[in-house]
Design an enzyme around this catalytic site. Structure first.
Site, PDB file in Angstrom:
ATOM      1  N   LYS A 307       0.807  -1.224   0.000  1.00 55.08           N
ATOM      2  CA  LYS A 307       0.000   0.000   0.000  1.00 55.08           C
ATOM      3  C   LYS A 307       0.837   1.270   0.000  1.00 55.08           C
ATOM      4  CE  LYS A 307      -4.245  -1.683   0.171  1.00 55.08           C
ATOM      5  NZ  LYS A 307      -5.132  -1.515  -0.996  1.00 55.08           N
ATOM      6  N   GLU A 329      -9.403   6.416   2.981  1.00 49.76           N
ATOM      7  CA  GLU A 329     -10.317   5.418   3.530  1.00 49.76           C
ATOM      8  C   GLU A 329      -9.489   4.185   3.827  1.00 49.76           C
ATOM      9  OE1 GLU A 329      -9.730   5.624   0.341  1.00 49.76           O
ATOM     10  OE2 GLU A 329      -9.276   3.521  -0.060  1.00 49.76           O
ATOM     11  N   SER A 596       1.649  -9.678  -1.015  1.00 55.66           N
ATOM     12  CA  SER A 596       1.361  -8.246  -0.932  1.00 55.66           C
ATOM     13  C   SER A 596       1.509  -7.653   0.464  1.00 55.66           C
ATOM     14  CB  SER A 596      -0.040  -7.978  -1.473  1.00 55.66           C
ATOM     15  OG  SER A 596      -0.972  -8.786  -0.797  1.00 55.66           O
TER      16      SER A 596
END
Lengths: 614, 265
Positions: A307, A329, A596
Site C-alpha cells: 500500500k 479510507e 502483498s
C-alpha cells in the site's frame, strides 16, 4: 511458433468478387466461401465461380460446409477448384478425409471441450479452427472466447476465429499464438458485404501483433475520459468533476517529471526499502512437486504491505499541488497506516475514515494510525466497512476540496485514480520482471495475485501485459464459497454496475443495491473491483479465480510453517491458488506470487477462527 | 421538454414567483405514507416534488438523507416501488411534476430503456442522477428524451464555464445549482456567492435554475427565491420525517412547508 513467422489471414464469407480483390490487395492469404444455405453469407456455385475467377495468384480458396451430403460436396468440387475444405458440423474424420482434399475441421469452444483430444481425433486434418460457442449458432457468432484456452502444444496448426475485429486481433494473437486468424463479421459493413477500411485496419492489427515494440492497447488505457473499454470513467457529482480534472492534469504533468520521479524513487529506496526481494520458495516448491515458486516480498516494505507505494506517490503529488490536508479510507487498516505514515513523514494533517465494524476488527492498526498522528474517524453508516469509509471520504473531499488531497488505496474510484494508483504500484512488476530475468534467465510463466480492489495485482501484472507468454491469475475472495452468496468475488459472480465513481463488476442485487460482502480478509472485503481488472477479464488477458476462507487459511499456515513467512490473509488467497496449480506444472516452469503484505495484523483473526484466545 | 414541467414553470413566470420544490426519500418512513406526504406537500404549496430513490451508497448525501435511504431500504423499497408510488400519486394528481432523484446503479441494473419506459408510464417528469455527469450521460439522456422525461443536471460552485455550457446543452426541464461545496444538509450557503454564479449560468441558458443544498428555513428560502427560479428543500424536511411521530407527521410537515411557501411568496 517461430517468432518471425507471419500470421496468416483468412477472410471468410466472401460473397462478391470485388471484396475478394480488395482483400487480396491488403495481403490476405485465403478466402472462405460458404456452401451452407442457412448462412446469410452463403454463395451459389455460380457466385463462387465468379469470385474465384477474379482472385489473383497465390490466394487459397476454402469451401465451408456444415453437415453437407457427400453428393453435395462432390457436386461443388466437380465445378469449382477449391484448395481446401472446411467442415463446421458434426462430420466424422472418415467423412472429412473421404474427398481426398486437404481439410480444416472447425471446433466450437464449449466450456468443457478438450482441444488436444479433438485434434488427435481429427489427426488427418491440416488445421483445427477454433470458433466461439453460442448455442444453436454455427459460425459467425460475433463473440470471442477466452483466448488463453488455445493450447500451445497441438500437432496441427491452429486457426483462431470467433468475434475477431480490427480492435482485438492484435491482443488475440499475442495471447493465443495461432498459426492463422479467420475473420468474417469483424470486417463487414453488413452481413456478406466486406468493408475495405475494416479489412485494412484488421491487417494493421495483425501486423501490430508481431512487434513487441508497439505497446498493446492495454498499456495505453485508459482513454482520455478514464475508460478501460466500457469500464472505468468518472461517475461522481458535479462538484467533484473539476477537482478530478485538476488532479488528472497535475498527475499528467508530474508522472514523467524528472525531479518528481527522482524524489519518489529516492523515497521508495531509502524510506520504503525498495526494491523488495524476489524470493525463491524452494522448500514449498519441492513439497508441491511442480513449478518453481517465487514470492515478491511486498511484505518487507516499510509498514508491511504494498500500500505504501501508492500512498507515497500520491502524497508527494499532493505536496506539489499545494494541498495541506490528506484524507484516506481504509478497510483492514493497511492503507490507512501507509497514508498516516507518509503524512507524518511530510508533515501534513491526515484524517482516515474507517468503518466502525473494521475499527473493532483491526484495533491495532487503529492505534498505529493514531500514534502516527492521524485522526481516525469511525463510519457507522451502511455496512460500516470499507465501502462506507470510501463514501464518507468522498463526502469529506467534496466539502473541503480546496485544501484536501484524497489518497485512494486501490485501483478503483473515478478517473484518474485507477490509472494513477496502477502506475505507482507498477514498480512491483517492473522490479519482478528484472529480478526474474536475473534469477532464472527468462520471464516467469505465471503470475498470481489476490484481488480486492486490485492494486497489488495490477501493480504486478501491468509491466507484463505485453509479454505474450506470461499467464496471469487474479484471485478473489470466495469467502464461504461462491455458491453461498457470502463472498467478495464480483469478477467471478457479480454484475456490471456503477459504484464509487466507476463502472465495473459489482456485488449488487437485482434492485441495484450494493450487497454486503464477506471475506476472512478485511482487505478483500469490498463489493467492487478496479475497472482495469474488469476490462482484463473481458478481453481474456487475465483469468480471475476465487478461493475460500478455508483454502486461504490453509495456505497461510503452509507458508508460515514451510518457509517461515507469515503472509497477510489477503496474500494467502494468492498463495492458495498457487498451491492448486503449481503441482500441475513442470519443474522448470516458474510462478511469481505477489506476497502483498505481512500477516502480523491477522494473527487475532486466525486465532479466533481456530477458537484460540490470545 | 416535458409538458407538466413546462406548464408549471410558465405559470410561475406569469405569477412572478419561484417554485418551491420539496425533496423526500421514497419509502421513508414507509411506502404507504409516502404518497400521503406527497399530497400533503402539494396542498401546503409545493410546485414540484423531488422523490429520492433509496440507494445503499449515497455518496453525495449528508447523514440526514443517508439515514432516510437506510430506513427506506429496511422497508425493502426498490426502484420499482418508487415508480409504483408515482403511479399511485398520479391517480389523484395529474398536474404536479415529479422528478426522481437518485444514483445510477439501480437504473443501470434495471436497464436504461426499461427504466425510462416504466417511469414515463408511471407519470414521472424528470430524472436527476447525482453521480452521472454529462460526460457519461449521453446514452441515458437520449433514452430519457425519447420517453419525454427531462434530464435534470447539477451545476456546482466548481463548474467551469466550459462545463456550464456542456451541461446547459444537455439538460432540459430545469437546472439544479448546488449552492455549496459539500453534501446535502450542509451548513450555511453564501447567498452572495450563489447570486454571482447564477448570473454566470444565466448567460448560457434560458432554462429555469433551482438552488438546493443548505436551505433550512424560511429566511433562507426567501433570500434564495429572489435570485433563482426554484428553491429546493431536502434535509430540513427529511429531518422532520425522521423525528416527528407518525400521527402528527402529515400535519407538521404541511405546516412547515406552508411557512416556507409564505416566505417564498
Amino acid at each position: 511458433m517461430n517468432e518471425l513467422a507471419r500470421i496468416r489471414v483468412k477472410i471468410c464469407g466472401i460473397t462478391r468478387p470485388q471484396d475478394a480483390i480488395a482483400a487480396a490487395q491488403y495481403g490476405i492469404d485465403a478466402i472462405g466461401l460458404v456452401f451452407y444455405d442457412k448462412s446469410p453469407r452463403a454463395v451459389s456455385i455460380e457466385q463462387a465461380k465468379a469470385i474465384i475467377q477474379a482472385l489473383p495468384e497465390f490466394i487459397t480458396t476454402v469451401g465451408l460446409f456444415v453437415n453437407a451430403t457427400t453428393e453435395f460436396v462432390h457436386q461443388v468440387l466437380t465445378q469449382i477448384p477449391l484448395d481446401r475444405l472446411q467442415f463446421h458440423g458434426e462430420e466424422t474424420p472418415e467423412y472429412c478425409i473421404s474427398f481426398n482434399k486437404p481439410y480444416i475441421k472447425a471446433l466450437r469452444m464449449q466450456p468443457d471441450v478438450d482441444v488436444i483430444a479433438y485434434a488427435q481425433r481429427y489427426a488427418t486434418a491440416n488445421a483445427i479452427l477454433l470458433d466461439s460457442y453460442v448455442k444453436n449458432v454455427q459460425g459467425g457468432t460475433g463473440t470471442t472466447f477466452d483466448w488463453q484456452r488455445v493450447p500451445t502444444q497441438c500437432t496441427q496448426s491452429i486457426i483462431l476465429a470467433g468475434g475477431l475485429t480490427p480492435e482485438n486481433v492484435a491482443q488475440a494473437i499475442q495471447i493465443a499464438h495461432p498459426y492463422a486468424v479467420d475473420v468474417s463479421g469483424g470486417v463487414e459493413a453488413t452481413k456478406g458485404i466486406k468493408d475495405i477500411d475494416k479489412i485494412a485496419a484488421f491487417m494493421k492489427g495483425v501486423s501490430m501483433s508481431m512487434t513487441d515494440l508497439l505497446p498493446t492497447k492495454t498499456l495505453q488505457l485508459p482513454d482520455i475520459k478514464g475508460h478501460f473499454g466500457k469500464f472505468g470513467g468518472r461517475f461522481v457529482s458535479e462538484t467533484l468533476m473539476q477537482p478530478l480534472e485538476e488532479l488528472t492534469l497535475a498527475y499528467e504533468r508530474y508522472k514523467d517529471d524528472a525531479e518528481f520521479l527522482a524524489e519518489l524513487n529516492d523515497d521508495l529506496h531509502h524510506y520504503v526499502g525498495r526494491p523488495s526481494p524476489l524470493y525463491h520458495a524452494i522448500r514449498w516448491s519441492n513439497l508441491l512437486g511442480g513449478a518453481q515458486i517465487y514470492l515478491k516480498r511486498e511484505d518487507l516494505n516499510h509498514t508491511g504491505a504494498h500500500k505504501i507505494n501508492a500512498a507515497l506517490g500520491q502524497a508527494l503529488l499532493a505536496k506539489r499541488m499545494g494541498k495541506t490536508r490528506i484524507i484516506a479510507e481504509t478497510g483492514a487498516g493497511q492503507h490507512g497506516v501507509a497514508t498516516a505514515t507518509v503524512a507524518a513523514r511530510l508533515g501534513m494533517s491526515c484524517v482516515v475514515y474507517m468503518g466502525t465494524t473494521d475499527i473493532e476488527r483491526q484495533k491495532i492498526n487503529v492505534y498505529r494510525m493514531r500514534l502516527l498522528g492521524a485522526e481516525v474517524r469511525g463510519v457507522s453508516s451502511g455496512s460500516k466497512t470499507l465501502k462506507d469509509a470510501l463514501n464518507e471520504a468522498m463526502r469529506d473531499w467534496v466539502t473541503q476540496v480546496d485544501d484536501t488531497f484524497y489518497i485512494i488505496g486501490t485501483v478503483a474510484g473515478p478517473h484518474p485514480y485507477p490509472a494513477m494508483v496502477r502506475d505507482f504500484q507498477a514498480v512491483i512488476g517492473r522490479e519482478a520482471r528484472q529480478q526474474m530475468k536475473t534469477l532464472s534467465g527468462k520471464l516467469p510463466d505465471i503470475l498470481i495475485a489476490c484481488v480486492g480492489g486490485g492494486s497489488n495485482a495490477i501493480g504486478l501484472f501491468s509491466p507484463f501485459l505485453n509479454d505474450k507468454t506470461v499467464k496471469m491469475f487474479g484471485v478473489e475472495a470466495a469467502g464461504d464459497g461462491l455458491n453461498t452468496g457470502r463472498h467478495a468475488a464480483p469478477l467471478n459472480a457479480g454484475k456490471v454496475g456503477v459504484l464509487h465513481g466507476n463502472r465495473t463488476y459489482l456485488m449488487t442485487d437485482d434492485n441495484g443495491q450494493i450487497i454486503e460482502t464477506h471475506s476472512i480478509s478485511a482487505g478483500l472485503d469490498y463489493p467492487g473491483v478496479g475497472p482495469e481488472h474488469a476490462y482484463l477479464k473481458d478481453i481474456g488477458r487475465v483469468q480471475y479465480v476465487a478461493v475460500t476462507d478455508q483454502e486461504a487459511l490453509e495456505a497461510f499456515h503452509d507458508l508460515t510453517r514451510i518457509e517461515g513467512i507469515i503472509p497477510a490473509l489477503e496474500s494467502s488467497h494468492a498463495l492458495a491458488y498457487c498451491k492448486k496449480i503449481a503441482p500441475t506444472l513442470a519443474k522448470n516452469q516458474t510462478i511469481i506470487v505477489n506476497l502483498s503484505g505481512r500477516g502480523d495484523k491477522d494473527i487475532h483473526t486466525v486465532a479466533k477462527w481456530e477458537g484460540i484466545e490470545i | 421538454m416535458n409538458n407538466r414541467l413546462i406548464s408549471c414553470f410558465s405559470q410561475l413566470r406569469t405569477s412572478k414567483r419561484a417554485a418551491l420544490i420539496p425533496f423526500i426519500t421514497a419509502g421513508d418512513p414507509s411506502l404507504e405514507l409516502t404518497v400521503s406526504i406527497m399530497h400533503t406537500l402539494v396542498t401546503a404549496g409545493a410546485d414540484i416534488i423531488e422523490l429520492g430513490i433509496p440507494f445503499s451508497d449515497p455518496m453525495a448525501d449528508g447523514p440526514v438523507i443517508q439515514r432516510a435511504s437506510e430506513r427506506a431500504l429496511l422497508n425493502g423499497v426498490s426502484l420499482r416501488d418508487v415508480l409504483a408510488i408515482v403511479t399511485d400519486f398520479r391517480r389523484d394528481d395529474q398536474t404536479t411534476p415529479i422528478v426522481l432523484m437518485g444514483y445510477l446503479n439501480p437504473i443501470e441494473i434495471m436497464g436504461y430503456e426499461a427504466f425510462a419506459q416504466s417511469a414515463q408510464t408511471a407519470g414521472v417528469d424528470g430524472v436527476l442522477i447525482v453521480d452521472l455527469p454529462p460526460e457519461e450521460a449521453v446514452d441515458l439522456v437520449n433514452i430519457l428524451k425519447k420517453h419525454k422525461l427531462d434530464p435534470i443536471f447539477l451545476l456546482a460552485p466548481t463548474s467551469t464555464t466550459e462545463r456550464i455550457q456542456q451541461i446547459c446543452h444537455l439538460a432540459s426541464g430545469y437546472l439544479y445549482y448546488v449552492s455549496l461545496k459539500g453534501v446535502t444538509g450542509s451548513a450555511n450557503l453564501d447567498i452572495n456567492a450563489v447570486s454571482k454564479k447564477m448570473l454566470e449560468i444565466r448567460q448560457y441558458t434560458d432554462l429555469p435554475i433551482g438552488v438546493g443544498f443548505g436551505i433550512k428555513d424560511a429566511a433562507t428560502v426567501a433570500q434564495v427565491a429572489k435570485i433563482s427560479d426554484a428553491v429546493i428543500v431536502g434535509s430540513a424536511l427529511v429531518q422532520r420525517i425522521e423525528t416527528i411521530a407518525t400521527e402528527h407527521l402529515l400535519t407538521e410537515l404541511g405546516d412547515f412547508l406552508h411557512t416556507l411557501r409564505i416566505a417564498l411568496d
